[in-house]
Design a protein around this motif. Structure first.
Motif: not given
Ligand code: MF3
Ligand code: CO
Length: 256
Positions: A157, A161, A173, A175-176, A178, A189-192
């Motif tokens: 992540s 970013q 923020r 959507y992620c 997965h 979850e794999v956030p950006d």
């Protein structure tokens, strides 16, 4: 195999057999996406792309994973310019020279999911659109290298970013990415966005979809009245790139 970690997160660690099946599903998703992207030209409708994808998925003994998912009405998502994700294909939506178009596509093959997305130009695009596309792609190329045993989700992540922000753009923020396998969306979850060294530890046998979603301006989004299409609030351009990555003892492996 379900693994419960110290912090009570449930991870799915795939067996060698499951990994083989996921590989096949992933491969089908990339084959079909490639065919769809090659057909893109100014003057065609987004429904035509959906039709091509549907046919190609079915002919590979697979099902379109998005069709009917939470009521989604099509086989793929086609999102143009200020549309980030979940654009619904339509006969009346035409691609034109200069558009930036994202195609997101999911398949289910013998119970396993493949998920992939890419943003491409329609004809000649502006230099700023090209830069946005390139930064989105490169943020993935940099981030996925963190998908190693012992690293954490936050390392991926943070990598997305920081690369995106260094280049003057913003990350989404809402959507992620997965986990993926027997379900389209699994944990984690794999956030950006995020902090290096934070989040779930990565373990050999995990499969995750890493999906940078990048905005030229502000990252805030709104949903159109169709209930699906996510567009930037400031109506500036955005881009999306998604690939599935397997964590192996020898490092990350891109599956599609
Ligand atoms: N493509 C999305 C993802 O990458 C899922 C879209 S499902 C749909 O996770 F139903 F909205 F199409
Ligand atoms: Co996905």
């Amino acid at each position: 195999m379900q693994l419960i970690t110290k912090s009570n997160n449930i991870m799915d660690i795939k067996t060698a057999r499951e990994i083989n099946d996921i590989r096949v599903a992933a491969k089908i998703s990339s084959e079909v996406l490639e065919i769809v992207l090659k057909k893109i030209h100014p003057g065609m409708s987004t429904a035509q792309l959906d039709e091509i994808a549907h046919k190609e998925i079915i002919s590979r003994k697979s099902k379109p994973a998005f069709l009917g998912y939470r009521g989604y009405p099509a086989s793929i998502c086609v999102s143009i310019n200020n549309e980030l994700v979940h654009g619904i294909p339509s006969e009346s939506k035409m691609l034109k020279e200069g558009d930036l178009v994202s195609v997101d596509l999911g398949v289910n093959h013998k119970g396993f999911y493949g998920d992939i997305a890419e943003t491409v130009p329609v004809g000649k695009i502006s230099m700023s659109a090209q830069k946005l596309m390139d930064v989105t792609y490169r943020s993935f190329q940099q981030a996925y290298k963190n998908a190693c045993c012992g690293k954490r989700i936050g390392d991926i992540s943070f990598s997305i970013q920081s690369y995106v922000e260094q280049n003057g753009f913003s990350v989404v923020r809402d959507y992620c990415g997965h986990g993926i396998g027997r379900e389209l969306h699994e944990k984690p979850e794999v956030p950006d966005f995020g902090r290096a060294g934070s989040g779930q530890e990565l373990i050999q046998g995990m499969v995750i979809a890493i999906e940078p979603m990048v905005c030229e301006g502000d990252w805030r989004l709104r949903i159109l009245s169709d209930g699906w299409t996510a567009v930037t609030l400031d109506n500036k351009l955005c881009a999306h790139y998604e690939r599935m990555v397997l964590i192996t003892e020898n490092g990350p492996e891109i599956l599609n």
